[in-house]
Design a protein around this motif. Structure first.
Motif, PDB file in Angstrom:
ATOM      1  N   LEU A 108     -15.279  77.593 -23.959  1.00 15.41           N
ATOM      2  CA  LEU A 108     -15.232  78.937 -23.383  1.00 15.41           C
ATOM      3  C   LEU A 108     -15.555  78.810 -21.901  1.00 15.41           C
ATOM      4  O   LEU A 108     -16.586  78.238 -21.530  1.00 15.41           O
ATOM      5  N   ILE A 109     -14.677  79.342 -21.068  1.00 16.34           N
ATOM      6  CA  ILE A 109     -14.799  79.209 -19.618  1.00 16.34           C
ATOM      7  C   ILE A 109     -15.021  80.575 -18.991  1.00 16.34           C
ATOM      8  O   ILE A 109     -14.288  81.527 -19.290  1.00 16.34           O
ATOM      9  N   ARG A 110     -16.039  80.680 -18.139  1.00 11.75           N
ATOM     10  CA  ARG A 110     -16.186  81.848 -17.279  1.00 11.75           C
ATOM     11  C   ARG A 110     -15.321  81.592 -16.049  1.00 11.75           C
ATOM     12  O   ARG A 110     -15.555  80.641 -15.300  1.00 11.75           O
ATOM     13  N   ILE A 111     -14.304  82.416 -15.847  1.00 11.47           N
ATOM     14  CA  ILE A 111     -13.325  82.178 -14.799  1.00 11.47           C
ATOM     15  C   ILE A 111     -13.863  82.692 -13.463  1.00 11.47           C
ATOM     16  O   ILE A 111     -14.243  83.854 -13.342  1.00 11.47           O
ATOM     17  N   HIS A 112     -13.875  81.812 -12.468  1.00 10.95           N
ATOM     18  CA  HIS A 112     -14.262  82.198 -11.112  1.00 10.95           C
ATOM     19  C   HIS A 112     -13.051  82.641 -10.296  1.00 10.95           C
ATOM     20  O   HIS A 112     -13.146  83.600  -9.519  1.00 10.95           O
TER      21      HIS A 112
END
Length: 326
Positions: free
Chosen positions: A35-39
């Protein structure tokens, strides 16, 4: 309260006004997923084409009457915030970049991706904005110049559309490969394209490359603004015309030149290549970035909430390099 992510949806093919913000349940990474928190995420010409469902035969992959996967966005950079069972390539807290492919959903706050997909550790030399576009112009242009066209050091290459996402990357990559680079762009972008590595810049509003005597080993038409028929006389005897914008004209030229003639027309669906093929290409691009030979050009940065405005700007056809949302 159930955690949610912010994303953008397109339910019907059409203009930027078809885009709508949505909230969805926060995904939980499955086995082999992160799971990636998108910057940052890219907004590219390809994203616009997918939103409009053009060319129409692309709907065989995207959905015939409406988008099969309604979320938008393909290229991203961010931070791993959770991992699924069995994940070994990445850890929580690691910065990564990559692409969602035909699953889409990169223009969002979070996304789940397979660790076996097109996903790489983000190098320190690239900002999140720069890393978010690496799988667009740089990856496509490396594939077309090196693999599709077979460009070699000392050869002459003409890059049509030298100031866009693909073109600005192609100029740098071709120069790093040791090619003799000529590129077309408007006068306002000429200095930028020259600084990126073009030995000669043609103002396409004033000069027609097909009317000149120069011959090239490779013509890379990044925007589909020309054709093999128009460009073939500007190729040397074994020259290659390569273009990432597939249409019936290019399909016909590929079929004909595969059978007769020494000048060739070629295409590759870079985004459809397997991750095991694309990841080594990204490693090459990272190496170029780390030694200062590749720096993605960023035109504008928009808040994610202004995605519609970002699409409108991309559709003007006058962006310099890349557009991202953060």
């Amino acid at each position: 309260m159930t955690a949610t992510l912010t994303a953008w949806s397109v339910q019907r093919y059409g203009g930027p006004d078809m885009l709508a913000p949505v909230r969805r349940p926060m995904p939980v990474p499955k086995q082999g997923e992160v799971l990636i928190r998108i910057h940052s995420s890219a907004v590219s010409r390809a994203d616009s084409m997918m939103r409009t469902g053009t060319p129409r035969f692309a709907r065989l992959f995207l959905g015939l009457k409406r988008p099969r996967n309604d979320l938008v966005g393909t290229c991203l950079s961010g931070e791993v915030v959770a991992v699924g069972e069995g994940v070994t390539r990445f850890a929580v807290g690691e910065e990564v970049f990559g692409e969602a492919g035909l699953s889409f959903g990169a223009n969002a706050s979070h996304i789940c991706l397979s660790e076996a997909g097109v996903l790489m550790p983000k190098p320190a030399c690239l900002s999140h904005e720069e890393a978010a576009v690496m799988c667009d112009g740089p990856l496509t242009s490396l594939n077309f110049l090196k693999e599709v066209a077979g460009l070699r050091a000392g050869q002459k290459v003409l890059i049509l559309g030298g100031s866009g996402s693909l073109g600005s990357a192609a100029v740098q990559i071709a120069a790093a490969m040791g090619a003799e680079v000529t590129a077309t762009c408007s006068a306002r972008n000429a200095d930028m394209v020259a600084a990126l590595g073009a030995g000669r810049v043609i103002d396409y509003t004033q000069e027609d490359f097909t009317a000149q005597t120069e011959r090239y080993d490779v013509i890379y038409d990044t925007l589909g603004v020309s054709s093999f028929a128009a460009a073939k006389d500007s190729l040397n005897a074994t020259g290659r015309y390569v273009c990432p914008v597939l249409g019936l004209g290019l399909l016909g030229a590929m079929a004909r030149t595969a059978i007769v003639g020494t000048r060739k027309a070629r295409f590759s669906a870079t985004g459809m290549l397997k991750p095991d093929v694309l990841r080594p290409m990204l490693e090459t691009l990272i190496e170029l970035a780390e030694v200062g030979k590749l720096a993605p050009v960023i035109d504008r940065v928009y808040p994610l909430a202004d995605l519609i405005e970002a699409h409108v700007h991309v559709e003007t056809g006058h962006k310099r390099g890349n557009v991202v949302v953060v």
